[in-house]
Design a protein around this motif. Structure first.
Motif, PDB file in Angstrom:
ATOM      1  N   GLN A  61     -12.429  18.217 -14.627  1.00 62.06           N
ATOM      2  CA  GLN A  61     -11.511  18.661 -13.563  1.00 62.06           C
ATOM      3  C   GLN A  61     -11.586  17.702 -12.377  1.00 62.06           C
ATOM      4  OE1 GLN A  61     -12.423  23.098 -13.311  1.00 62.06           O
ATOM      5  NE2 GLN A  61     -10.191  23.063 -13.449  1.00 62.06           N
ATOM      6  N   VAL A  62     -10.509  17.701 -11.612  1.00 60.30           N
ATOM      7  CA  VAL A  62     -10.397  16.733 -10.525  1.00 60.30           C
ATOM      8  C   VAL A  62     -10.300  17.455  -9.183  1.00 60.30           C
ATOM      9  CG1 VAL A  62      -9.254  15.071 -12.046  1.00 60.30           C
ATOM     10  CG2 VAL A  62      -7.861  16.584 -10.633  1.00 60.30           C
ATOM     11  N   GLY A  63     -10.310  16.658  -8.135  1.00 57.23           N
ATOM     12  CA  GLY A  63     -10.130  17.197  -6.794  1.00 57.23           C
ATOM     13  C   GLY A  63      -9.276  16.244  -5.988  1.00 57.23           C
ATOM     14  N   GLY A  71      -4.087  10.810   4.398  1.00 57.25           N
ATOM     15  CA  GLY A  71      -3.481  11.470   3.247  1.00 57.25           C
ATOM     16  C   GLY A  71      -4.514  11.965   2.263  1.00 57.25           C
ATOM     17  N   GLU A  72      -4.013  12.235   1.082  1.00 56.20           N
ATOM     18  CA  GLU A  72      -4.823  12.846   0.039  1.00 56.20           C
ATOM     19  C   GLU A  72      -4.669  12.044  -1.229  1.00 56.20           C
ATOM     20  OE1 GLU A  72      -5.213  17.635  -0.344  1.00 56.20           O
ATOM     21  OE2 GLU A  72      -3.243  16.812  -0.591  1.00 56.20           O
ATOM     22  N   SER A  73      -5.723  11.918  -2.011  1.00 53.36           N
ATOM     23  CA  SER A  73      -5.531  11.411  -3.361  1.00 53.36           C
ATOM     24  C   SER A  73      -6.549  11.998  -4.322  1.00 53.36           C
ATOM     25  CB  SER A  73      -5.477   9.886  -3.405  1.00 53.36           C
ATOM     26  OG  SER A  73      -6.313   9.319  -2.456  1.00 53.36           O
ATOM     27  N   THR A  74      -6.266  11.774  -5.607  1.00 55.02           N
ATOM     28  CA  THR A  74      -6.924  12.509  -6.683  1.00 55.02           C
ATOM     29  C   THR A  74      -8.102  11.745  -7.279  1.00 55.02           C
ATOM     30  OG1 THR A  74      -4.654  13.070  -7.263  1.00 55.02           O
ATOM     31  CG2 THR A  74      -6.357  13.783  -8.795  1.00 55.02           C
ATOM     32  N   PHE A  75      -9.215  12.422  -7.461  1.00 50.10           N
ATOM     33  CA  PHE A  75     -10.380  11.812  -8.090  1.00 50.10           C
ATOM     34  C   PHE A  75     -11.066  12.839  -8.960  1.00 50.10           C
ATOM     35  CE2 PHE A  75      -9.538  10.063  -3.959  1.00 50.10           C
ATOM     36  CZ  PHE A  75      -9.354   8.716  -4.253  1.00 50.10           C
ATOM     37  N   VAL A  76     -11.631  12.358 -10.040  1.00 58.58           N
ATOM     38  CA  VAL A  76     -12.348  13.281 -10.911  1.00 58.58           C
ATOM     39  C   VAL A  76     -13.674  13.644 -10.238  1.00 58.58           C
ATOM     40  CG1 VAL A  76     -13.493  11.453 -12.233  1.00 58.58           C
ATOM     41  CG2 VAL A  76     -13.091  13.676 -13.300  1.00 58.58           C
ATOM     42  N   PHE A  89     -17.789  12.046  -6.166  1.00 59.40           N
ATOM     43  CA  PHE A  89     -16.514  11.375  -6.439  1.00 59.40           C
ATOM     44  C   PHE A  89     -16.747   9.877  -6.327  1.00 59.40           C
ATOM     45  CE2 PHE A  89     -15.583  15.465  -4.493  1.00 59.40           C
ATOM     46  CZ  PHE A  89     -14.584  15.985  -5.311  1.00 59.40           C
ATOM     47  N   SER A  90     -16.199   9.105  -7.240  1.00 59.72           N
ATOM     48  CA  SER A  90     -16.292   7.648  -7.131  1.00 59.72           C
ATOM     49  C   SER A  90     -14.886   7.111  -6.922  1.00 59.72           C
ATOM     50  CB  SER A  90     -16.910   7.048  -8.388  1.00 59.72           C
ATOM     51  OG  SER A  90     -18.212   7.582  -8.534  1.00 59.72           O
ATOM     52  N   VAL A  91     -14.741   6.337  -5.872  1.00 59.85           N
ATOM     53  CA  VAL A  91     -13.413   5.946  -5.407  1.00 59.85           C
ATOM     54  C   VAL A  91     -13.236   4.439  -5.475  1.00 59.85           C
ATOM     55  CG1 VAL A  91     -11.858   5.956  -3.405  1.00 59.85           C
ATOM     56  CG2 VAL A  91     -13.339   7.935  -3.852  1.00 59.85           C
ATOM     57  N   MET A  92     -12.266   4.006  -6.238  1.00 64.33           N
ATOM     58  CA  MET A  92     -11.940   2.583  -6.266  1.00 64.33           C
ATOM     59  C   MET A  92     -10.898   2.313  -5.187  1.00 64.33           C
ATOM     60  SD  MET A  92     -10.972   0.194  -9.435  1.00 64.33           S
ATOM     61  CE  MET A  92      -9.237   0.479  -9.610  1.00 64.33           C
ATOM     62  N   ARG A  93     -11.126   1.284  -4.390  1.00 63.30           N
ATOM     63  CA  ARG A  93     -10.186   0.947  -3.333  1.00 63.30           C
ATOM     64  C   ARG A  93      -8.896   0.431  -3.967  1.00 63.30           C
ATOM     65  NH1 ARG A  93     -11.128  -3.712  -0.713  1.00 63.30           N
ATOM     66  NH2 ARG A  93     -13.306  -3.439  -1.031  1.00 63.30           N
ATOM     67  N   GLY A 136     -14.472   0.208 -16.690  1.00 63.12           N
ATOM     68  CA  GLY A 136     -14.323   0.177 -15.232  1.00 63.12           C
ATOM     69  C   GLY A 136     -14.485   1.548 -14.607  1.00 63.12           C
ATOM     70  N   ILE A 137     -13.577   1.878 -13.667  1.00 63.91           N
ATOM     71  CA  ILE A 137     -13.637   3.163 -12.970  1.00 63.91           C
ATOM     72  C   ILE A 137     -13.397   4.313 -13.952  1.00 63.91           C
ATOM     73  CG2 ILE A 137     -11.192   3.069 -12.268  1.00 63.91           C
ATOM     74  CD1 ILE A 137     -14.046   4.520 -10.126  1.00 63.91           C
ATOM     75  N   GLY A 138     -12.866   3.999 -15.141  1.00 65.14           N
ATOM     76  CA  GLY A 138     -12.677   4.996 -16.199  1.00 65.14           C
ATOM     77  C   GLY A 138     -13.986   5.616 -16.654  1.00 65.14           C
ATOM     78  N   ARG A 255       0.799   9.530 -10.492  1.00 65.04           N
ATOM     79  CA  ARG A 255       0.831   9.788  -9.065  1.00 65.04           C
ATOM     80  C   ARG A 255       0.918  11.294  -8.860  1.00 65.04           C
ATOM     81  NH1 ARG A 255       3.793   6.369  -4.516  1.00 65.04           N
ATOM     82  NH2 ARG A 255       3.256   7.760  -2.826  1.00 65.04           N
ATOM     83  N   MET A 256       0.102  11.820  -7.980  1.00 66.98           N
ATOM     84  CA  MET A 256       0.059  13.263  -7.757  1.00 66.98           C
ATOM     85  C   MET A 256       0.176  13.594  -6.290  1.00 66.98           C
ATOM     86  SD  MET A 256      -2.858  14.881 -10.014  1.00 66.98           S
ATOM     87  CE  MET A 256      -2.928  14.682 -11.751  1.00 66.98           C
ATOM     88  N   LYS A 257       0.668  14.777  -6.003  1.00 68.98           N
ATOM     89  CA  LYS A 257       0.685  15.255  -4.622  1.00 68.98           C
ATOM     90  C   LYS A 257       0.052  16.637  -4.555  1.00 68.98           C
ATOM     91  CE  LYS A 257       2.123  11.831  -2.346  1.00 68.98           C
ATOM     92  NZ  LYS A 257       1.380  11.280  -1.205  1.00 68.98           N
ATOM     93  N   CYS A 258       0.774  17.655  -5.088  1.00 69.56           N
ATOM     94  CA  CYS A 258       0.290  19.019  -4.898  1.00 69.56           C
ATOM     95  C   CYS A 258      -0.929  19.313  -5.768  1.00 69.56           C
ATOM     96  CB  CYS A 258       1.408  20.025  -5.178  1.00 69.56           C
ATOM     97  SG  CYS A 258       1.852  20.173  -6.919  1.00 69.56           S
TER      98      CYS A 258
ATOM     99  N   GLU B 291       2.446   3.983  -8.771  1.00 66.53           N
ATOM    100  CA  GLU B 291       1.012   4.195  -8.594  1.00 66.53           C
ATOM    101  C   GLU B 291       0.390   3.048  -7.804  1.00 66.53           C
ATOM    102  OE1 GLU B 291      -0.452   4.937 -12.581  1.00 66.53           O
ATOM    103  OE2 GLU B 291       1.114   6.462 -12.828  1.00 66.53           O
ATOM    104  N   ALA B 292      -0.808   3.324  -7.277  1.00 68.75           N
ATOM    105  CA  ALA B 292      -1.470   2.342  -6.417  1.00 68.75           C
ATOM    106  C   ALA B 292      -1.688   1.010  -7.146  1.00 68.75           C
ATOM    107  CB  ALA B 292      -2.793   2.896  -5.909  1.00 68.75           C
ATOM    108  N   SER B 293      -1.889   1.059  -8.448  1.00 68.69           N
ATOM    109  CA  SER B 293      -2.134  -0.161  -9.217  1.00 68.69           C
ATOM    110  C   SER B 293      -0.881  -1.023  -9.344  1.00 68.69           C
ATOM    111  CB  SER B 293      -2.581   0.220 -10.624  1.00 68.69           C
ATOM    112  OG  SER B 293      -1.535   0.957 -11.252  1.00 68.69           O
TER     113      SER B 293
END
Ligand SMILES: Cc1cc2nc3c(=O)[nH]c(=O)nc-3n(C[C@H](O)[C@H](O)[C@H](O)COP(=O)(O)OP(=O)(O)OC[C@H]3O[C@@H](n4cnc5c(N)ncnc54)[C@H](O)[C@@H]3O)c2cc1C
Ligand code: SF4
Ligand code: SF4
Ligand code: FES
Lengths: 292, 356
Positions: A61-63, A71-76, A89-93, A136-138, A255-258, B291-293
Motif C-alpha cells: 500500500q502507498v501513501g 503539493g502531494e505525491s505518492t510513495f509506497v 518512504f524512499s523518495v527519488m528526486r 533502482g527505486i523499484g 500520475r495520481m492526485k486523490c 509523469e515526473a519522468s
C-alpha cells in the motif's frame, strides 16, 4: 478462475464516518537517510499518538506525502506492517514535490494520507518460493514485502532477491545489504549495469542476470518492480523461464492526485491504479487495455 | 392523491418576487446572460432569469466549484516549545444551502453521473467525498423542461428527455404564462409550499408542452453496443487518429460538460500559510497524465479523446450499472471550435466494431 488470477486484496474500504480522505495526518520526520545522490529515505511517525497506534496497512500500500505549499505525491510505504515504530518512504528526486521533500530534516513535519491502494496478495503466496526482482527505486515496494516475508519466514518457501542499479552509488538500501547477505534464509544477488572498481557482485542487466539465475517456476511467484524498460525485458525473461502470467506481480505507476478513485486521473480503461492497484498480476495487466 | 403529488403553479409575474424571497435564505442560481453566453449565476432581487435560453455551461459548479478550498494550513508559533512552529490544518467551512432554478433536465441528470463516484456507492472506490456531498445535499434543483430540442440534443439516446424528472427536486413546465411545478422531493415540497395548486387548464397545457418537446427530438439512435464497441477499438490507432484529427485539445468540451468530474489538487501558499485547492481538470490536455519522468501514457490527442469518449460510453458504464456518463446535452458538440461530434464518434465506433 478468479481465485487464480489477480491480486487477492480487495479495493480498500473506507468506513463511513472515518476521516475526511483529503486531510493529511501531520507526521514528524524522525530520521533521514541519504541513500543515493537522488534518493532519500524518510522515517516518519504520525504526530497523533492514537492514530499512530491504530494505523494499519498491508505490504504494497502507498501513501501521499504532502509538503504544504508545494503539493502531494505518492510513495509506497516501504517499511513492513510487522515493524511499526515508524513508516518509511524512499523518495527519488524527480520534480517539484520530491525536490521539496528532499529538504526535510529530522524534526520537520510532513503530511501523510495513507494507506491507499491495494497490496501484494501475500496470503496467496504462502507456501510458495518467491523471486524478487527490483531495479533502482523499484526496490522500495519490494522491500516492504521482502521484510514482511522475512518476519513471517516459515510461511514461505525459498526467497531470492535480485536487485540491480546503474552503479554501486545508485543502490538504495545499501546499509541493509550486509544484513540481507548475512541471512541464510535469503539468497541475494546484486548487479550493476557496468563494471565498477571494487564491485564484488554481478555486472549485467537485470533480465540477463535473471536468466542466469534460472529460477524454477514450479510453485514460485515472481515479484518485480523497476523502470518501464527493465520491467519490459524482465517480463520477457520470466516468460522464457516459463513463469505463467498468474505467477508474476508488478506495481504500476500513474500520475495520481486523490488516491481514492475519484479525481479520474489514474485510470487505465475502467481500472484505477489508485484503488485497483498499484499491485497487478501479469494476468490482470494482459486483460487491461494497453495504456501503460 | 397525496398532498405531495399536487402540482403547483407560479406565474412569470410572481417569479421574481418568489426567487427574491428564496434568495434571502439560499444562494439561488439562475441562468443569466453574460455577454454572448448564458451562464448559471447567483440571483439577487432585481436580477433577471433567462429561462428560455439554454445555458452555455452546465450548473455543475454549484455543487462542484471550479476551484474550492479543501483546507488551509498554517505554521503557528508553538507555545510549548518557543522558537518552534506547529502545523495547523483547518478544514474548509461548511457551505450554505443553494437552489438552482431553471436547470436543464440534462444538467440535473449530470449530477447523477457524479453521485456514485463521489459518494462511494458505485463499484469504483468506496471513499466519500465530503466536500461534494455536503454541497449536493444542500442544493435544491428546479429543472425547467425544454420547450424544443436543438439539433445538438440527444438526451433521449442516453436515458433522458427534455422533461425528464431524474435528478430534479421540482420539475417546472412552461404553461399559461407561468410554470407548472411537479414536486419530486420533500425539499421540493417545502420550497414550493407558498404556491397555489395548478388548475386543470394549466395542467393540460403543461402536458401538451411536454409532449411537444418530446416530439421535437429525433428518434434516439441505439447506442447499447457502445461499451463493447469502444473496448474492441481500444487499440485501433487508425480509428482514433481519424476521429480526433480536428481536435485542438483545448478542453472546452470538458469544462462545459455536466458530467466531466475530474479534478486537480494544488497548493497555494504565502510563506507560512496557504490553502490546498481542488480545481476542475481537463483530460484533453497532455499534462493530465504526464509523469515526473517525462513518460506520458496518453501522449497523443487521439489517446486523450479516446479516453474521454471511452470513459463516458464504456468504462463508466462498466463500473456503474451500465449507465452512460454522458447526459446528451450536446454542449461539447455546440461549443467545440472544430466541430468534433461525440455522437458521430460513438456511432462510428459501433459501426466500425461491427465490421471488424
Ligand atoms: C503507486 C505509486 C507508488 C510510487 N512509489 C514511489 C516510491 O516509493 N518512491 C519514489 O521515489 N517514487 C514513487 N512513485 C513516483 C512518485 O509519485 C513521483 O515521482 C512523484 O509524484 C513526482 O512528484 P514531483 O512533484 O516531484 O514531480 P512533478 O513532475 O513536479 O509532478 C507534479 C505532480 O504530478 C504528480 N506526479 C508526477 N509524476 C508522477 C508519478 N510518476 N506518479 C504519481 N504522481 C505523479 C504528483 O501529484 C506530483 O506532485 C510512485 C508513484 C505511484 C503512482
Ligand atoms: S473535442 Fe473540441 S472542444 Fe474538446 S478538446 Fe477537442 S477541439 Fe476542444
Ligand atoms: S459529453 Fe458532451 S453531450 Fe455528453 S454530457 Fe458531456 S458535454 Fe453533454
Ligand atoms: S488518483 Fe484520483 S482517481 Fe486515482
Amino acid at each position: 478462475m478468479s481465485e487464480q488470477t489477480g491480486a487477492t486484496a480487495a479495493r480498500p474500504v473506507y468506513k463511513a464516518g472515518t476521516r475526511n480522505p483529503y486531510l493529511p495526518m501531520p507526521a514528524k520526520v524522525i530520521e533521514v537517510i541519504t541513500e543515493t545522490p537522488t534518493i532519500k529515505t524518510f522515517r516518519v511517525v504520525l504526530e497523533d499518538e492514537q492514530l499512530m497506534r491504530d494505523f494499519t496497512f498491508e505490504p504494497g500500500q502507498v501513501g501521499q506525502l504532502s509538503m504544504f505549499g508545494v503539493g502531494e505525491s505518492t510513495f509506497v510505504i516501504n517499511s513492513p506492517p510487522t515493524r511499526k515504530e515508524y513508516l518509511q518512504f524512499s523518495v527519488m528526486r524527480a520534480g517539484e514535490n520530491t525536490t521539496a521533500l528532499h529538504s526535510l530534516q529530522a524534526g520537520d513535519t510532513v503530511g501523510v494520507r495513507a494507506p491507499l491502494g491495494n497490496c501484494f496478495p501475500y496470503e496467496k503466496m504462502k507456501g510458495k518460493d518467491i523471486v524478487f526482482i527490483g531495479g533502482g527505486i523499484g526496490m522500495a515496494p519490494l522491500r516492504t514485502l521482502l521484510l514482511f516475508m522475512l518476519d513471517n519466514r516459515k510461511d514461505y518457501g525459498k526467497i531470492r532477491l535480485l536487485y540491480g542499479a546503474r552503479s554501486p552509488q545508485d543502490m538504495a538500501f545499501s546499509s541493509e545489504l550486509p544484513d540481507w547477505f548475512g541471512r541464510r534464509d535469503l539468497e541475494c544477488t546484486l548487479t550493476i549495469d557496468r563494471e565498477a572498481e571494487g564491485w564484488q557482485h554481478k555486472v549485467g542487466l537485470i533480465p540477463n542476470v535473471l536468466l542466469e539465475m534460472n529460477p524454477d517456476p514450479n510453485n514460485c511467484v515472481a515479484v518485480t518492480c523497476g523502470p518501464p524498460i527493465m520491467i519490459k525485458f524482465t517480463l520477457q525473461a520470466l516468460e522464457k523461464l516459463k513463469f505463467a502470467p498468474e505467477q508474476i506481480y508488478t506495481t504500476l505507476e500513474k500520475r495520481m492526485k486523490c488516491g481514492i478513485g475519484i479525481c479520474g486521473r489514474c485510470n487505465i480503461g475502467d481500472k484505477y491504479v489508485c484503488i485497483d492497484g498499484p499491485v497487478f498480476s501479469m494476468a490482470e495487466l494482459n486483460a487491461m487495455p494497453n495504456e501503460l | 392523491m397525496s398532498a405531495e403529488n399536487v402540482k403547483k403553479f407560479i406565474s412569470f409575474d410572481a417569479l421574481p418576487g418568489f426567487l427574491a424571497r428564496a434568495a434571502e435564505k439560499n444562494a439561488v442560481y439562475v441562468p443569466r446572460r453574460e455577454g454572448n453566453a448564458v451562464v448559471y449565476r447567483s440571483f439577487k432581487a432585481g436580477d433577471e432569469a433567462e429561462l428560455g435560453v439554454r445555458p452555455t455551461e452546465s450548473c455543475k459548479h454549484v455543487v462542484f466549484p471550479r476551484g474550492e478550498e479543501l483546507f488551509s494550513f498554517a505554521r503557528e508559533a508553538d507555545k510549548e516549545e518557543p522558537g518552534k512552529r506547529r502545523l495547523v490544518l483547518t478544514e474548509a467551512s461548511e457551505p450554505g444551502a443553494a437552489v438552482v432554478f431553471g436547470a436543464l433536465s440534462c444538467d440535473a441528470r449530470g449530477f447523477l453521473a457524479f453521485d456514485p463516484v463521489y459518494n462511494g456507492s458505485g463499484t469504483g472506490g468506496t471513499a466519500k467525498d465530503s466536500y461534494y456531498l455536503r454541497r449536493r445535499n444542500r442544493t435544491l434543483i428546479v429543472v425547467k423542461a425544454c420547450k424544443n430540442a436543438l439539433n445538438t440534443c440527444f438526451c433521449n439516446w442516453v436515458g433522458g428527455g427534455p422533461a425528464s424528472p431524474q435528478g430534479a427536486d421540482v420539475l417546472a413546465v412552461e404553461a399559461e404564462q407561468g410554470l407548472v411545478l411537479d414536486i419530486l422531493s420533500g425539499e421540493g415540497t417545502a420550497f414550493t409550499e407558498s404556491l397555489p395548486a395548478a388548475s386543470e387548464a394549466q395542467l393540460a397545457a403543461a402536458a401538451a408542452a411536454v409532449k411537444a418537446a418530446e416530439d421535437s427530438l429525433p428518434k434516439a439512435a441505439d447506442v447499447s453496443a457502445a461499451p463493447a464497441s469502444l473496448a474492441a477499438l481500444f487499440s485501433s490507432a487508425e480509428f482514433w487518429n481519424k476521429e480526433s484529427a480536428h481536435c485542438l485539445y483545448c478542453g472546452a468540451c470538458t469544462y462545459l460538460c455536466p458530467t466531466c468530474y475530474c479534478f486537480n489538487i494544488t497548493d497555494e501558499s504565502d510563506g507560512l500559510t496557504g490553502v490546498r485547492l481542488r480545481s476542475w481538470d481537463n483530460c484533453m490536455s497532455p499534462l493530465f497524465t504526464l509523469e515526473a519522468s517525462g513518460h506520458n501514457p496518453r501522449p497523443n490527442k487521439a489517446d486523450r479523446l479516446k479516453n474521454r469518449v471511452g470513459h463516458k460510453f464504456s468504462y463508466y458504464p462498466s463500473l456503474h450499472s451500465g449507465r452512460f456518463s454522458c447526459c446528451g446535452c450536446g454542449r461539447c458538440i455546440k461549443s467545440c471550435p472544430s466541430s468534433v461530434d461525440i455522437r458521430k464518434i460513438v456511432l462510428d465506433a459501433v459501426k466500425e466494431a461491427a465490421n471488424v
